[in-house]
Design a protein around this motif. Structure first.
Motif, PDB file in Angstrom:
ATOM      1  N   ALA A  88       0.923  -1.155  -0.160  1.00 41.57           N
ATOM      2  CA  ALA A  88       0.079  -0.003   0.022  1.00 41.57           C
ATOM      3  C   ALA A  88       0.884   1.101  -0.023  1.00 41.57           C
ATOM      4  O   ALA A  88       2.023   1.396   0.681  1.00 41.57           O
ATOM      5  CB  ALA A  88      -0.892  -0.102   1.193  1.00 41.57           C
ATOM      6  N   PRO A  89       0.395   2.275  -0.688  1.00 44.45           N
ATOM      7  CA  PRO A  89       1.383   3.535  -0.652  1.00 44.45           C
ATOM      8  C   PRO A  89       1.093   4.219   0.602  1.00 44.45           C
ATOM      9  O   PRO A  89       0.253   4.249   1.488  1.00 44.45           O
ATOM     10  CB  PRO A  89       0.556   4.168  -1.794  1.00 44.45           C
ATOM     11  CG  PRO A  89      -0.746   3.605  -1.900  1.00 44.45           C
ATOM     12  CD  PRO A  89      -0.746   2.358  -1.495  1.00 44.45           C
ATOM     13  N   LEU A  90       2.121   4.842   0.875  1.00 48.50           N
ATOM     14  CA  LEU A  90       2.417   5.829   2.117  1.00 48.50           C
ATOM     15  C   LEU A  90       2.043   7.099   1.509  1.00 48.50           C
ATOM     16  O   LEU A  90       2.268   7.577   0.595  1.00 48.50           O
ATOM     17  CB  LEU A  90       3.696   5.840   2.686  1.00 48.50           C
ATOM     18  CG  LEU A  90       4.206   4.480   3.553  1.00 48.50           C
ATOM     19  CD1 LEU A  90       5.710   4.691   3.865  1.00 48.50           C
ATOM     20  CD2 LEU A  90       3.344   4.303   4.724  1.00 48.50           C
ATOM     21  N   ALA A  91       1.631   7.883   2.496  1.00 51.41           N
ATOM     22  CA  ALA A  91       1.175   9.519   2.160  1.00 51.41           C
ATOM     23  C   ALA A  91       2.528  10.159   1.677  1.00 51.41           C
ATOM     24  O   ALA A  91       3.614   9.817   2.390  1.00 51.41           O
ATOM     25  CB  ALA A  91       0.674  10.112   3.337  1.00 51.41           C
ATOM     26  N   ARG A  92       2.546  11.080   0.869  1.00 50.27           N
ATOM     27  CA  ARG A  92       3.840  11.906   0.556  1.00 50.27           C
ATOM     28  C   ARG A  92       4.060  12.605   1.742  1.00 50.27           C
ATOM     29  O   ARG A  92       3.318  13.379   2.449  1.00 50.27           O
ATOM     30  CB  ARG A  92       3.483  12.639  -0.817  1.00 50.27           C
ATOM     31  CG  ARG A  92       3.490  11.956  -1.897  1.00 50.27           C
ATOM     32  CD  ARG A  92       4.515  11.117  -2.328  1.00 50.27           C
ATOM     33  NE  ARG A  92       6.004  12.058  -2.425  1.00 50.27           N
ATOM     34  CZ  ARG A  92       6.182  12.445  -3.491  1.00 50.27           C
ATOM     35  NH1 ARG A  92       5.882  12.434  -4.544  1.00 50.27           N
ATOM     36  NH2 ARG A  92       7.452  13.297  -3.521  1.00 50.27           N
ATOM     37  N   ARG A  93       5.433  12.742   2.182  1.00 50.01           N
ATOM     38  CA  ARG A  93       5.782  13.447   3.155  1.00 50.01           C
ATOM     39  C   ARG A  93       6.149  14.845   2.842  1.00 50.01           C
ATOM     40  O   ARG A  93       6.626  15.175   1.453  1.00 50.01           O
ATOM     41  CB  ARG A  93       7.100  13.114   3.881  1.00 50.01           C
ATOM     42  CG  ARG A  93       6.979  11.975   4.965  1.00 50.01           C
ATOM     43  CD  ARG A  93       6.344  10.829   4.391  1.00 50.01           C
ATOM     44  NE  ARG A  93       6.477   9.902   5.569  1.00 50.01           N
ATOM     45  CZ  ARG A  93       5.423   8.982   5.976  1.00 50.01           C
ATOM     46  NH1 ARG A  93       4.412   8.867   5.094  1.00 50.01           N
ATOM     47  NH2 ARG A  93       5.513   8.170   7.125  1.00 50.01           N
ATOM     48  N   GLU A  98      12.069   4.697   0.820  1.00 50.36           N
ATOM     49  CA  GLU A  98      11.988   4.055  -0.301  1.00 50.36           C
ATOM     50  C   GLU A  98      10.937   2.785  -0.269  1.00 50.36           C
ATOM     51  O   GLU A  98      10.977   2.127   0.527  1.00 50.36           O
ATOM     52  CB  GLU A  98      13.262   3.327  -0.614  1.00 50.36           C
ATOM     53  CG  GLU A  98      14.507   4.269  -1.187  1.00 50.36           C
ATOM     54  CD  GLU A  98      14.301   4.767  -2.433  1.00 50.36           C
ATOM     55  OE1 GLU A  98      13.966   3.764  -3.365  1.00 50.36           O
ATOM     56  OE2 GLU A  98      14.083   5.894  -2.715  1.00 50.36           O
ATOM     57  N   PRO A  99      10.044   2.598  -1.530  1.00 53.79           N
ATOM     58  CA  PRO A  99       9.235   1.443  -1.274  1.00 53.79           C
ATOM     59  C   PRO A  99       9.845   0.293  -1.649  1.00 53.79           C
ATOM     60  O   PRO A  99      10.847   0.386  -2.486  1.00 53.79           O
ATOM     61  CB  PRO A  99       8.050   1.920  -2.422  1.00 53.79           C
ATOM     62  CG  PRO A  99       8.731   2.744  -3.337  1.00 53.79           C
ATOM     63  CD  PRO A  99       9.603   3.417  -2.341  1.00 53.79           C
ATOM     64  N   PRO A 100       9.488  -0.703  -0.851  1.00 52.37           N
ATOM     65  CA  PRO A 100      10.169  -2.018  -0.903  1.00 52.37           C
ATOM     66  C   PRO A 100       9.920  -2.766  -2.212  1.00 52.37           C
ATOM     67  O   PRO A 100       8.750  -2.482  -2.756  1.00 52.37           O
ATOM     68  CB  PRO A 100       9.988  -2.709   0.277  1.00 52.37           C
ATOM     69  CG  PRO A 100       8.530  -2.189   0.813  1.00 52.37           C
ATOM     70  CD  PRO A 100       8.669  -0.523   0.238  1.00 52.37           C
ATOM     71  N   ALA A 101      10.379  -3.757  -2.598  1.00 49.20           N
ATOM     72  CA  ALA A 101      10.245  -4.648  -3.885  1.00 49.20           C
ATOM     73  C   ALA A 101       8.872  -5.372  -3.325  1.00 49.20           C
ATOM     74  O   ALA A 101       8.493  -5.467  -2.180  1.00 49.20           O
ATOM     75  CB  ALA A 101      11.159  -5.647  -4.003  1.00 49.20           C
ATOM     76  N   PRO A 102       7.787  -5.578  -4.254  1.00 43.88           N
ATOM     77  CA  PRO A 102       6.538  -5.936  -3.873  1.00 43.88           C
ATOM     78  C   PRO A 102       6.827  -7.257  -3.461  1.00 43.88           C
ATOM     79  O   PRO A 102       7.447  -8.024  -3.749  1.00 43.88           O
ATOM     80  CB  PRO A 102       5.957  -5.793  -5.302  1.00 43.88           C
ATOM     81  CG  PRO A 102       6.423  -5.019  -6.318  1.00 43.88           C
ATOM     82  CD  PRO A 102       8.051  -5.015  -5.694  1.00 43.88           C
ATOM     83  N   PRO A 103       6.234  -7.583  -2.440  1.00 42.33           N
ATOM     84  CA  PRO A 103       6.094  -8.913  -1.588  1.00 42.33           C
ATOM     85  C   PRO A 103       5.548 -10.089  -2.475  1.00 42.33           C
ATOM     86  O   PRO A 103       4.666  -9.849  -3.433  1.00 42.33           O
ATOM     87  CB  PRO A 103       5.235  -8.848  -0.574  1.00 42.33           C
ATOM     88  CG  PRO A 103       4.290  -7.724  -0.720  1.00 42.33           C
ATOM     89  CD  PRO A 103       5.103  -6.741  -1.678  1.00 42.33           C
ATOM     90  N   GLU A 104       6.234 -11.070  -2.628  1.00 45.48           N
ATOM     91  CA  GLU A 104       5.629 -12.315  -3.313  1.00 45.48           C
ATOM     92  C   GLU A 104       4.455 -13.014  -2.694  1.00 45.48           C
ATOM     93  O   GLU A 104       4.639 -13.126  -1.390  1.00 45.48           O
ATOM     94  CB  GLU A 104       6.746 -13.424  -3.607  1.00 45.48           C
ATOM     95  CG  GLU A 104       7.856 -12.721  -4.408  1.00 45.48           C
ATOM     96  CD  GLU A 104       8.993 -13.752  -4.614  1.00 45.48           C
ATOM     97  OE1 GLU A 104       8.865 -15.099  -4.292  1.00 45.48           O
ATOM     98  OE2 GLU A 104      10.228 -13.402  -4.867  1.00 45.48           O
TER      99      GLU A 104
END
Lengths: 90, 411
Positions: free
Chosen positions: A15-20, B60-66
């Protein structure tokens, strides 16, 4: 021997986090006290410091009805403040 | 999000279960409870820089979980080596388990469809399919005849009223106590008589243990990491009994909760260990009430802080002593609720200040006066008759932020 795995089916979805915001200047700080002992003391002091040091606009405060109960008003909180401090567990 | 360093794993796994493993978690030194406010504020000062960074920098968004789905693995054939292998996988409870081979799981499943979802289980939010429950039942040593009771227990703990997220992760030592009612007890030999909680009956042992393994392996309550019980209690291995309906002077629990006497049900309640009430002398309900209420009314149990549903497990002889005074179960509940109170003077000033915020009605406004009851109302007291001959009963405090849930056992 072959055995079956007992862990069920995990259904992870990222799920996306809100932009800081780039800075807290003029931003409204939210505090959601999770009702654990002294969580409010810690979170209130942090919010106070943020207002002092980052020129944040102010603080709005809420408290969960108990440490083991979910907050019912998360949508209201999200619509009111720019950033939120909360506690998890102890 | 802030957490103490001792609880950082739990905070991160809570965020990950919500699909947000990259939510910033800032930690401070544990503990915060029982610490002077000035020392807590000093920890805030030390965390300020990290908090500012967490609020102003996108992680940083992590790699999508499997997607993980239950498959099969090659395990050692040797049963002793198999035990070590199971513990290394994180699937065991420390006691020996039986291999969940495809043949054994198929025997447990019978004609059931394996892919039907029984429940989504907190905090991991994974799906407990019928097959996943059967795999854990196979590990626990259950037979096909036990599976309907185990499936019912899994459905019951997933009911939102049970508050599984909190039950699974709390520092409090609660475990789901599985109380079975109705004809299924006799069919399975699910025991409610002498030593009902003490071992000796396979059905009790495997039903409670299978539920525990489902909660650990599907629900993700890994001991010490996500299941954060400070001590836990032995009922976390297995905690299951039948109500001794035949020895009770009153209607059984499931009838009280709206089911027909001929129905078979499972009731789960998030319960502490039982605390014995020894009374060989009393010959009337008011006399016996003194020992029951006196044992229950202690300042450290969760019901006095949070309310909920304290449980009385009455030995049949005590139950008959109470009934012989003309008391119904409702009469007992009211009398117990009025008698089992903790004087406010029994709490420390610090605890009174804390609970005045969390429950102002009881602890600040003193709506019950200077003695605090264990539940909001008499009907919240649960009464179950169990055990064999002897003048013993037990009080069982519960987690508080939870309600007992009763579901029918489906064939």
């Amino acid at each position: 021997m072959d055995v079956l795995v007992p862990t069920g089916i995990a259904t992870p979805a990222l799920a996306p986090l809100a932009r800081r915001p780039p800075s807290l200047d003029g931003r409204l700080i939210g505090v959601l006290d999770n009702s654990k002992p002294n969580a409010g003391v810690l979170l209130d002091r942090l919010a106070e410091l943020l207002v002092e040091r980052t020129r944040a606009a102010g603080v709005r405060r809420w408290r969960k009805p108990g440490a083991s109960r979910a907050a019912a008003n998360v949508d209201e909180i999200a619509a009111t403040v720019d950033v939120l401090l909360t506690g998890s567990a102890d | 999000m802030l957490a103490t360093d001792a609880f950082a794993d739990l905070a991160r796994s809570a965020a990950a279960a919500l699909g947000r493993p990259h939510l910033p978690v800032v930690t401070v030194a544990h503990p915060l409870g029982g610490v002077e406010p000035a020392a807590v504020r000093a920890r805030a000062d030390g965390a300020l820089e990290a908090v500012v960074a967490a609020l102003t920098r996108d992680p940083e968004p992590p790699a999508p979980p499997e997607a993980e789905s239950a498959g099969r693995l090659e395990a050692p054939d040797d049963l002793d080596r198999f035990q070590e292998w199971v513990m290394a996988q994180g699937w065991g409870d420390g006691l020996p388990v039986l291999p969940p081979t495809p043949a054994r799981v198929a025997r447990l499943l019978g004609a059931r469809r394996p892919d039907v979802v029984v429940a989504r289980l907190a905090p991991r939010r994974a799906l407990a399919t019928v097959e996943a429950v059967a795999v854990n039942a196979a590990l626990a040593g259950a037979g096909p005849e036990h599976l309907p009771v185990i499936l019912a227990a899994v459905r019951a703990v997933a009911d939102p009223r049970f508050n599984l997220e909190a039950v699974q992760t709390t520092t409090h030592p609660c475990a789901p106590l599985v109380i079975v009612n109705g004809p299924v007890r006799r069919a399975l030999g699910l025991h409610g008589g002498a030593n009902a909680l003490g071992g000796g009956a396979r059905a009790n042992a495997v039903v409670g243990r299978a539920l525990r393994l489902v909660l650990q392996n599907v629900g993700g309550a890994v001991p010490g990491r996500v299941d954060r019980a400070t001590l836990g209690h032995p009922g976390k291995f297995t905690y299951c009994l039948g109500e001794h309906e035949e020895a009770s002077p009153w209607p059984p629990l499931h009838v009280e909760r709206g089911f027909a006497p001929a129905a078979s049900t499972v009731t789960v309640c998030a319960a502490e260990a039982p605390h014995n009430v020894n009374d060989h002398g009393s010959t009337s309900a008011p006399a016996l009430l003194r020992a029951l209420a006196g044992t229950a009314a202690t300042p450290g149990n969760n019901n006095v802080y949070l309310g909920g549903e304290p449980l009385l497990l009455l030995g049949p002889e005590h139950a008959h002593t109470i009934a012989a005074s003309g008391w119904s179960k409702t009469d007992l509940k009211r009398a117990f609720w009025e008698a089992a109170r903790v004087p406010l003077a029994a709490f420390s000033a610090e605890n009174l200040a804390r609970f005045a915020v969390i429950d102002p009605a009881r602890f600040r406004d003193r709506v019950f006066g200077d003695r605090v009851p264990l539940a909001a109302a008499p009907e919240d007291v649960m009464v179950v008759v169990a055990g064999g001959a002897g003048k013993h009963s037990a009080v069982v405090p519960t987690f508080g932020a939870t309600r007992a849930v009763t579901v029918p056992i489906e064939a």
